[in-house]
Design a protein around this motif. Structure first.
Motif, PDB file in Angstrom:
ATOM      1  N   HIS A 181       5.842  -1.042  -4.647  1.00 17.99           N
ATOM      2  CA  HIS A 181       5.126  -1.969  -4.164  1.00 17.99           C
ATOM      3  C   HIS A 181       3.465  -1.786  -4.602  1.00 17.99           C
ATOM      4  O   HIS A 181       3.137  -0.729  -5.111  1.00 17.99           O
ATOM      5  CB  HIS A 181       4.788  -1.440  -2.586  1.00 17.99           C
ATOM      6  N   MET A 237       8.299   6.910  -0.112  1.00 19.04           N
ATOM      7  CA  MET A 237       8.359   6.564   1.198  1.00 19.04           C
ATOM      8  C   MET A 237       9.559   5.452   1.640  1.00 19.04           C
ATOM      9  O   MET A 237       9.294   5.647   2.583  1.00 19.04           O
ATOM     10  CB  MET A 237       7.101   4.954   1.074  1.00 19.04           C
ATOM     11  N   TYR A 271       9.153 -14.446  10.049  1.00 23.10           N
ATOM     12  CA  TYR A 271       7.801 -14.178  10.964  1.00 23.10           C
ATOM     13  C   TYR A 271       6.810 -14.163  10.006  1.00 23.10           C
ATOM     14  O   TYR A 271       6.597 -13.377   9.220  1.00 23.10           O
ATOM     15  CB  TYR A 271       7.895 -12.467  11.957  1.00 23.10           C
ATOM     16  N   ASP A 313       0.978  -1.613  -3.459  1.00 17.97           N
ATOM     17  CA  ASP A 313      -0.273  -0.970  -2.714  1.00 17.97           C
ATOM     18  C   ASP A 313       0.027   0.493  -2.955  1.00 17.97           C
ATOM     19  O   ASP A 313      -1.278   1.109  -2.666  1.00 17.97           O
ATOM     20  CB  ASP A 313      -0.564  -0.800  -1.171  1.00 17.97           C
ATOM     21  N   ALA A 343      12.619  -4.891   9.793  1.00 22.66           N
ATOM     22  CA  ALA A 343      11.359  -4.424  10.668  1.00 22.66           C
ATOM     23  C   ALA A 343      10.602  -4.197   9.116  1.00 22.66           C
ATOM     24  O   ALA A 343      10.163  -3.716   8.018  1.00 22.66           O
ATOM     25  CB  ALA A 343      11.159  -3.015  10.813  1.00 22.66           C
TER      26      ALA A 343
HETATM   27  P1  FAD Z   1       5.813  -0.534   4.212  1.00 23.10           P
HETATM   28  O1  FAD Z   1       7.593  -0.152   3.795  1.00 23.10           O
HETATM   29  O2  FAD Z   1       4.933  -0.394   5.489  1.00 23.10           O
HETATM   30  O3  FAD Z   1       5.658  -0.392   3.266  1.00 23.10           O
HETATM   31  C1  FAD Z   1       3.684  -0.764   2.645  1.00 23.10           C
HETATM   32  C2  FAD Z   1       2.934  -0.271   1.477  1.00 23.10           C
HETATM   33  O4  FAD Z   1       2.951   1.017   2.557  1.00 23.10           O
HETATM   34  C3  FAD Z   1       3.929   0.593   1.202  1.00 23.10           C
HETATM   35  O5  FAD Z   1       3.014   0.829  -0.586  1.00 23.10           O
HETATM   36  C4  FAD Z   1       4.444   2.358   0.881  1.00 23.10           C
HETATM   37  O6  FAD Z   1       4.861   3.017  -0.175  1.00 23.10           O
HETATM   38  C5  FAD Z   1       3.331   2.165   2.005  1.00 23.10           C
HETATM   39  N1  FAD Z   1       3.121   3.131   2.840  1.00 23.10           N
HETATM   40  C6  FAD Z   1       4.835   3.768   3.776  1.00 23.10           C
HETATM   41  N2  FAD Z   1       4.469   3.952   4.569  1.00 23.10           N
HETATM   42  C7  FAD Z   1       3.465   5.295   4.957  1.00 23.10           C
HETATM   43  C8  FAD Z   1       3.623   6.211   5.535  1.00 23.10           C
HETATM   44  N3  FAD Z   1       3.750   6.987   6.081  1.00 23.10           N
HETATM   45  N4  FAD Z   1       1.595   6.368   4.885  1.00 23.10           N
HETATM   46  C9  FAD Z   1       1.114   6.037   3.207  1.00 23.10           C
HETATM   47  N5  FAD Z   1       1.947   5.092   3.117  1.00 23.10           N
HETATM   48  C10 FAD Z   1       2.917   4.234   3.709  1.00 23.10           C
HETATM   49  N6  FAD Z   1       6.717 -10.155   4.942  1.00 23.10           N
HETATM   50  C11 FAD Z   1       6.232 -11.565   6.080  1.00 23.10           C
HETATM   51  O7  FAD Z   1       4.550 -11.248   7.219  1.00 23.10           O
HETATM   52  N7  FAD Z   1       7.452 -11.789   7.155  1.00 23.10           N
HETATM   53  C12 FAD Z   1       8.176 -12.122   6.666  1.00 23.10           C
HETATM   54  O8  FAD Z   1       9.004 -12.061   7.115  1.00 23.10           O
HETATM   55  C13 FAD Z   1       8.746 -10.939   5.147  1.00 23.10           C
HETATM   56  N8  FAD Z   1       9.754 -10.624   4.854  1.00 23.10           N
HETATM   57  C14 FAD Z   1       9.864  -9.980   3.882  1.00 23.10           C
HETATM   58  C15 FAD Z   1      11.887  -9.978   3.864  1.00 23.10           C
HETATM   59  C16 FAD Z   1      11.864  -9.070   2.475  1.00 23.10           C
HETATM   60  C17 FAD Z   1      13.167  -8.881   2.445  1.00 23.10           C
HETATM   61  C18 FAD Z   1      10.856  -8.960   1.530  1.00 23.10           C
HETATM   62  C19 FAD Z   1      11.299  -7.575   0.856  1.00 23.10           C
HETATM   63  C20 FAD Z   1       9.506  -8.576   1.991  1.00 23.10           C
HETATM   64  C21 FAD Z   1       9.032  -9.612   3.039  1.00 23.10           C
HETATM   65  N9  FAD Z   1       8.322  -9.581   3.828  1.00 23.10           N
HETATM   66  C22 FAD Z   1       7.623 -10.807   5.031  1.00 23.10           C
HETATM   67  C23 FAD Z   1       6.522  -8.895   2.932  1.00 23.10           C
HETATM   68  C24 FAD Z   1       5.875  -7.783   3.252  1.00 23.10           C
HETATM   69  O9  FAD Z   1       5.662  -8.043   4.164  1.00 23.10           O
HETATM   70  C25 FAD Z   1       5.791  -7.005   2.341  1.00 23.10           C
HETATM   71  O10 FAD Z   1       6.124  -7.000   1.565  1.00 23.10           O
HETATM   72  C26 FAD Z   1       4.300  -6.232   2.767  1.00 23.10           C
HETATM   73  O11 FAD Z   1       3.096  -6.220   1.872  1.00 23.10           O
HETATM   74  C27 FAD Z   1       5.000  -4.489   2.291  1.00 23.10           C
HETATM   75  O12 FAD Z   1       6.141  -4.519   3.535  1.00 23.10           O
HETATM   76  P2  FAD Z   1       7.364  -3.538   4.340  1.00 23.10           P
HETATM   77  O13 FAD Z   1       7.895  -3.455   5.152  1.00 23.10           O
HETATM   78  O14 FAD Z   1       8.026  -3.045   2.929  1.00 23.10           O
HETATM   79  O15 FAD Z   1       5.485  -1.949   4.188  1.00 23.10           O
END
Ligand code: FAD
Length: 288
Positions: free
Chosen positions: A152, A164, A51, A154, A107
């Motif tokens: 990650h 997390m 996406y 960040d 997600a």
């Molecule tokens: P999150 O799980 O939200 O985490 C992001 C950061 O926030 C982490 O450092 C985490 O520790 C921190 N965090 C999470 N929850 C909290 C909380 N409650 N309080 C404080 N800190 C918190 N990107 C796209 O744009 N499109 C795609 O289709 C796409 N596909 C992907 C597929 C895979 C298999 C992977 C591994 C990555 C993909 N990505 C994609 C990249 C992804 O969007 C990035 O890696 C993004 O920077 C982090 O996504 P996440 O869902 O891990 O984030």
């Protein structure tokens, strides 16, 4: 009704899955038309469809997911990202998937596009955990999330990142990792999750580094580390594009072999819509 996380959890042999991009140009649409039937012949456990950050491929992702669901034998998993979206927009997207019978989603928070320095607003939900909660509240989805073997970028440190991720996986069903090149990083992630009480499947994401330019961009975006031995092998090929490609595939095969030998539940290949590379990895691993 196919719940991908359940299929992976129950599978007695390693699963093989692929990631596809929705095409953004007529040329890439043509390439996908060639790639899709070749991948279908491999009978992957599922294909995930990316996406575009901020919703740049919103319709294209939806259309490809629904088309794969209706017209092929492959089960699709729709990526969805919170970044730059209001909650109401995400609700609409998820409801459309429910209506189309799509029940597997990945997600994510979302990242800026590969090609630019675009700043993405965080989005109303902020992080992926909130998107998992939203999807759960709307339908009977099987929900996969992203995991980052090296942490990650960040996160303040690896320990907090693992906590997390464990919280996210308490609510979700499965994880797929960011690409990485050191098998120990993956097994450390799985061990850390087990210590935190999580034993849901974590599929390693495999990217064959077949282009130096793409690898450099991906590394910049994801923060993934590339060991010197990998750079040395790739740079050793000089300007020979074909040689770099085959070294990249070799690197992916070696890593996948080690992961499967040491007990990973399967592999998820970032195909970048390249059928040939993916077929070579698949055949070398003897997964057919
Ligand atoms: P999150 O799980 O939200 O985490 C992001 C950061 O926030 C982490 O450092 C985490 O520790 C921190 N965090 C999470 N929850 C909290 C909380 N409650 N309080 C404080 N800190 C918190 N990107 C796209 O744009 N499109 C795609 O289709 C796409 N596909 C992907 C597929 C895979 C298999 C992977 C591994 C990555 C993909 N990505 C994609 C990249 C992804 O969007 C990035 O890696 C993004 O920077 C982090 O996504 P996440 O869902 O891990 O984030």
């Amino acid at each position: 009704m196919v719940k991908i996380a359940e299929v992976v959890a129950r599978s007695v042999k390693p699963t093989f899955s692929v990631e596809l991009w929705p095409p953004r140009s007529p040329a890439s649409a043509m390439k996908l038309e060639q790639t899709l039937p070749i991948l279908e012949e491999l009978h992957p456990t599922f294909t995930s469809i990316t996406y575009g950050a901020g919703g740049s491929t919103r319709e294209k992702t939806h259309d490809l997911v629904v088309r794969i669901k209706r017209e092929t034998s492959i089960e699709p998993m729709a990526h969805l990202t919170t970044a730059a979206h209001r909650k109401t927009e995400l609700v609409l997207i998820l409801e459309r998937y429910i209506a189309a019978g799509v029940e597997n989603i990945l997600a994510l928070r979302g990242d800026p596009p590969l090609s630019g320095d675009v700043e993405l607003p965080p989005g109303e939900l902020g992080n992926a955990i909130e998107l998992v909660k939203l999807a759960r509240s709307l339908g009977d989805f099987s929900i996969t999330v992203a995991a980052h073997p090296e942490g990650h970028p960040d996160s303040p440190n690896l320990e907090i990142d693992r906590i997390m991720l464990a919280r996210k996986l308490e609510l979700a069903d499965m994880a797929i990792t960011q690409f990485f090149f050191v098998a120990d990083d993956y097994f450390r992630l799985v061990d850390d999750l087990e210590k935190l009480g999580i034993s849901k499947p974590v599929l390693p994401g495999i990217m064959a580094p077949t282009s130096l330019k793409t690898l450099e961009k991906m590394v910049q975006l994801s923060g993934a580390k590339v060991p010197n031995r990998v750079w040395q092998r790739l740079y050793g090929a000089g300007d020979d594009v074909e040689a770099i490609k085959s070294i990249g595939v070799e690197i992916a095969i070696e890593l996948s072999e080690e992961l499967l030998k040491r007990g990973a539940p399967g592999i998820h290949v970032y195909t970048m819509n390249e059928a040939a590379t993916t077929v070579e990895i698949y055949r070398s691993l003897g997964l057919g």
